[in-house]
Design an enzyme around this catalytic site. Structure first.
Site, PDB file in Angstrom:
ATOM      1  N   ILE A 136     -26.788  10.127   6.137  1.00  0.00           N
ATOM      2  CA  ILE A 136     -28.102   9.479   6.032  1.00  0.00           C
ATOM      3  C   ILE A 136     -28.688   9.309   7.436  1.00  0.00           C
ATOM      4  CG2 ILE A 136     -29.365   7.439   5.247  1.00  0.00           C
ATOM      5  CD1 ILE A 136     -27.140   6.857   3.290  1.00  0.00           C
ATOM      6  N   ASP A 137     -29.866   9.886   7.657  1.00  0.00           N
ATOM      7  CA  ASP A 137     -30.555   9.724   8.946  1.00  0.00           C
ATOM      8  C   ASP A 137     -31.605   8.641   8.777  1.00  0.00           C
ATOM      9  OD1 ASP A 137     -30.671  13.337   9.252  1.00  0.00           O
ATOM     10  OD2 ASP A 137     -29.082  11.922   9.803  1.00  0.00           O
ATOM     11  N   VAL A 138     -31.658   7.734   9.750  1.00  0.00           N
ATOM     12  CA  VAL A 138     -32.510   6.550   9.583  1.00  0.00           C
ATOM     13  C   VAL A 138     -33.370   6.300  10.818  1.00  0.00           C
ATOM     14  CG1 VAL A 138     -32.494   4.070   9.079  1.00  0.00           C
ATOM     15  CG2 VAL A 138     -30.678   5.531   8.185  1.00  0.00           C
TER      16      VAL A 138
END
Lengths: 201, 251
Positions: free
Chosen positions: B130-132
């Site tokens: 997950i890139d945030v």
């Protein structure tokens, strides 16, 4: 010449790579002739017990392995390879090689620890036994398994590890050795074990 | 249960070479990926994280030849992500010798992918990436290597992935990437406290203190890219890893 038994399971290339890195002559052997030319053998393996036995039987290499080990050739079983050295496993119905008097049972994980046991973990070797030495300190290795050996005779156990409960992670009986962890994925710790196996007299 | 600390070099493959980015932009060439694997072998890194940052954008799957080479060469387990779109991709990556496979964008477009992969191969081999990015006082999941705001809450997404069977969450801060300013600790603790599976933090590591803070914030493992491949303000390429003293200070 160390022979990595190529019967279709386990990362033979990875094991051979580490052996070469520590200066060993290594061959991946998928014929009886190849196996007979080696002065020590490594039996790799990943996955389920029955699949391992069936693959080994289908490879046509089972007989020459039994012959070689019976004649005293040192053999090191890795992960499922070690479990195949035993007589049977709770995981399946097939007959193991029976080189050691041990069977495989599912890891007991109290407190809901997830299975398989995957990742690095510390190992408690019995000093100066098998492939471990006192100056190793507390080594660690990479594990990926849900089953482990249970030995009738405790004297063949050369190392244990703990995942919830303590379990057998290495054995040595005559010319037959086994490790539950993956030395080929345990950098310097794995190299040390393979080096000692290669240097057995 | 106490386990050895997990400190993981993250290698980005771009155009066949090893690159590093800053906030997912300005790719800088680092060197040949296989050479980096060999150096990390020598430095005794316990695990490697390898991302192919072009695969999804180029609409292709993983480069399995490269994965086979990496898996043969690496003396440690490897987790791979990039362009993984199907259960078949997982199968091929494991057959190449990789221990763990991560999905990112495909997990969003194919909601049953994680579940199918976890059922077939086991949760432990399936990681969700997950890139945030920070959005005012909260966070939003990004896709397309930071180019697209998916407008999703990372905590909600992480829980969804955990329920689907992901065995691990790779949590990457787009804002901190390549900056060496430290991990986004609030993001880490927000996600780690919401799920029971391990959360691996990535993005912003500048030193051992950052690793320690991320572990204290709830990360089960800490990954770093720039910190392990660059040295100094001018970002000269120099591959390094955690020293024995550094490891001891974290354990």
């Amino acid at each position: 010449m160390i022979g990595v038994v190529g019967y279709g399971l386990g990362n033979v290339h990875s094991i051979a790579n580490m052996l070469r890195r520590i200066g060993q002559d290594v061959a991946i052997c998928d014929t009886a002739k190849g196996i007979r030319e080696c002065d020590r053998l490594i039996l790799p393996g990943v996955g389920a017990f029955d699949a391992g036995v069936q693959q080994l039987n289908a490879s046509g290499l089972r007989d020459c392995l039994e012959e070689a080990v019976g004649a005293g050739t040192p053999i090191l079983g890795i992960c499922l390879g070690m479990q195949l050295l035993g007589t049977r496993s709770d995981e399946g119905v097939e007959r193991g090689l029976g080189f050691i008097n041990a069977e495989s049972t599912r890891l007991n994980t109290p407190d809901g620890l997830p299975l398989p046991h995957m990742g690095w973990n510390w190992v408690q070797p019995k000093p100066e036994s098998g492939l471990f030495a006192a100056d190793d300190g507390v080594p660690r290795f990479y594990f990926l398994h849900s089953y482990a050996l249970r030995c009738s005779d405790d004297s063949i156990v050369t190392a244990t590890a703990t995942y919830g409960d303590t379990f057998v992670c290495a054995v040595a009986s005559g010319n037959v050795y086994g490790v539950q962890f993956h030395p080929e994925k345990s950098h310097r710790f794995g190299m040390q074990v393979l080096r000692r196996f290669a240097q057995l007299s | 249960m106490k386990r050895p600390v997990r400190v993981i070099p993250a290698l980005l493959i771009h155009k066949g070479g090893l690159y590093k980015t800053v906030q997912f932009a300005k790719p800088q060439y680092v060197g040949d990926p296989m050479n980096a694997v060999r150096v990390f072998n020598d430095k005794e890194a316990d695990e490697l994280l390898i991302f192919d940052i072009d695969a999804s954008a180029e609409g292709r799957g993983p480069n399995f030849d490269l994965l086979r080479e990496v898996a043969t060469e690496a003396f440690m387990p490897v987790c791979y992500g990039g362009g993984v779109r199907s259960v078949r991709d997982f199968d091929d990556a494991f057959a190449a010798g990789i221990e763990k496979v991560a999905v990112n964008s495909a997990a969003l477009t194919r909601p049953d992918l994680i579940e199918s992969a976890a059922q077939r191969f086991g949760s432990q081999s399936v990681a969700a990436s997950i890139d945030v990015a920070r959005r005012r006082r909260s966070w939003s999941v990004q896709t397309g290597r930071g180019r697209h705001d998916a407008k999703l809450d990372p905590v909600v997404l992480a829980k969804r992935y955990e329920s689907a069977g992901a065995g691990e969450i790779l949590l990457q801060s787009v804002d901190r990437d390549g900056t060496g300013e430290g991990y986004d600790l609030a993001l880490i603790s927000g996600v780690a406290s919401a799920v029971a599976v391990p959360v691996i933090a990535l993005g912003g590591a500048g030193g051992v203190d950052d690793f320690r803070n991320a572990l204290l914030a709830g990360a089960a493992g800490v990954a770093a890219g720039s910190h392990f491949v660059f040295h100094g303000r001018r970002r000269a390429v120099l591959i390094s890893y955690l020293s024995a003293e550094g490891r001891a200070s974290l354990e």
